[in-house]
Design a protein around this motif. Structure first.
Motif, PDB file in Angstrom:
ATOM      1  N   CYS A 213       0.073   3.037   3.719  1.00  0.00           N
ATOM      2  CA  CYS A 213       0.464   2.473   5.022  1.00  0.00           C
ATOM      3  C   CYS A 213       1.603   1.466   4.909  1.00  0.00           C
TER       4      CYS A 213
ATOM      5  N   CYS B 268      -4.526   0.304  -0.134  1.00  0.00           N
ATOM      6  CA  CYS B 268      -5.338  -0.805   0.372  1.00  0.00           C
ATOM      7  C   CYS B 268      -6.749  -0.312   0.760  1.00  0.00           C
TER       8      CYS B 268
ATOM      9  N   CYS C 101      -7.031   1.961   3.953  1.00  0.00           N
ATOM     10  CA  CYS C 101      -6.651   3.375   3.811  1.00  0.00           C
ATOM     11  C   CYS C 101      -7.581   4.069   2.831  1.00  0.00           C
TER      12      CYS C 101
ATOM     13  N   CYS D  28       0.850  -1.189   0.000  1.00  0.00           N
ATOM     14  CA  CYS D  28       0.000   0.000   0.000  1.00  0.00           C
ATOM     15  C   CYS D  28       0.891   1.246   0.000  1.00  0.00           C
TER      16      CYS D  28
HETATM   17 ZN   LIG Z   1      -2.982   1.019   3.400  1.00  0.00          ZN
END
Ligand SMILES: [Zn+2]
Length: 258
Positions: A160, A180, A183, A157
């Motif tokens: 994150c 992802c 998020c 991601c």
């Molecule tokens: Zn993420």
């Protein structure tokens, strides 16, 4: 510093524009010097022997003399004319996109990048020899992103850093990669990306051209991948247009042809 009066280069003609009464200003991507512009004196006269070698997409060997501010073309020999790229409007449009993307992302002072030169020449060759234009162009875009430093992040991601799982995801042009679902729900300006399209892009990013040809994406995946890549390029280009590099070019009196 050594100043050479004359240089020999391998070049792909990106575009040309009228210059003065009978001359032509050609924008070239060269193997030896990167992007540069040169004047072809008398190239618009019917009797000119240089003109035919300086049409867009042509792979040409040139002798250039250093003029006061621009190079002057003193000799031109065609290596590959890629004539089939001029046979249909669709072909011409596709080849124009290929050279234009490079022209807009690469600056004259950046110097040589022989790998990029080879990618450009190979892409025009693929298009001219009947390879699937969709694949040839997507492959070109993906490798170009690598060279330009915008390789999309497809495995973790981009927000994150967690590993991307096998499910539908989001993509952020700003972050330059996949986001992802955790998020993604809190972030603005995201594009959705299906699991199938992500799988294809991952394979594509790590494959040679020959390997890429073996994958058979469905029409839906092709459409999705194309939309995503086009969106990413448009975003990057708008950002580039606002960058200092672009302003420098404008201040330097850069004249762009239509
Ligand atoms: Zn993420």
């Amino acid at each position: 510093m050594t100043e050479f009066r004359s240089i020999r280069v391998h070049a792909i003609v990106l575009r040309h524009a009228d210059w003065g009464e009978a001359d032509r200003l050609v924008t070239l991507y060269t193997r030896e010097q990167g992007k540069l512009r040169a004047v072809a004196k008398g190239a618009r006269k019917i009797t000119s022997r240089k003109a035919g070698h300086l049409e867009p997409f042509t792979h040409v060997k040139l002798q250039l003399a250093r003029g006061r501010s621009l190079f002057i073309v003193t000799q031109a020999d065609t290596i590959e004319a890629f004539l089939s790229l001029r046979e249909t409007l669709v072909m011409t449009g596709t080849a124009s996109y290929v050279v234009e993307v490079l022209d807009r992302f690469v600056y004259e002072e950046e110097g040589a990048n022989p790998t990029l030169f080879r990618l450009l020449a190979e892409t025009l060759k693929r298009l001219s020899t009947g390879e699937d234009p969709w694949l040839a162009v997507r492959y070109y875009e993906m490798r170009l992103l690598d060279f330009l430093g915008f390789r999309p992040q497809l495995f973790e991601c981009a927000n994150c850093g967690r590993e991307i799982k096998a499910e539908d995801q989001f993509f952020s042009f700003l972050a330059g990669g996949v986001i992802c679902p955790r998020c993604g729900h809190g972030l603005p300006n995201l594009t959705s990306i299906s699991l199938d399209a992500l799988k294809y892009l991952r394979h594509f990013q790590r494959s040679s051209y020959a390997e890429s040809k073996r994958a058979q994406p469905t029409p839906d995946v092709r459409d999705e991948v194309e939309r995503l890549m086009q969106g990413y390029f448009t975003y990057l280009l708008e950002r580039e247009l606002n960058s200092p590099g672009f302003l420098k070019q404008v201040r330097g009196g850069y004249k762009s042809s239509p």
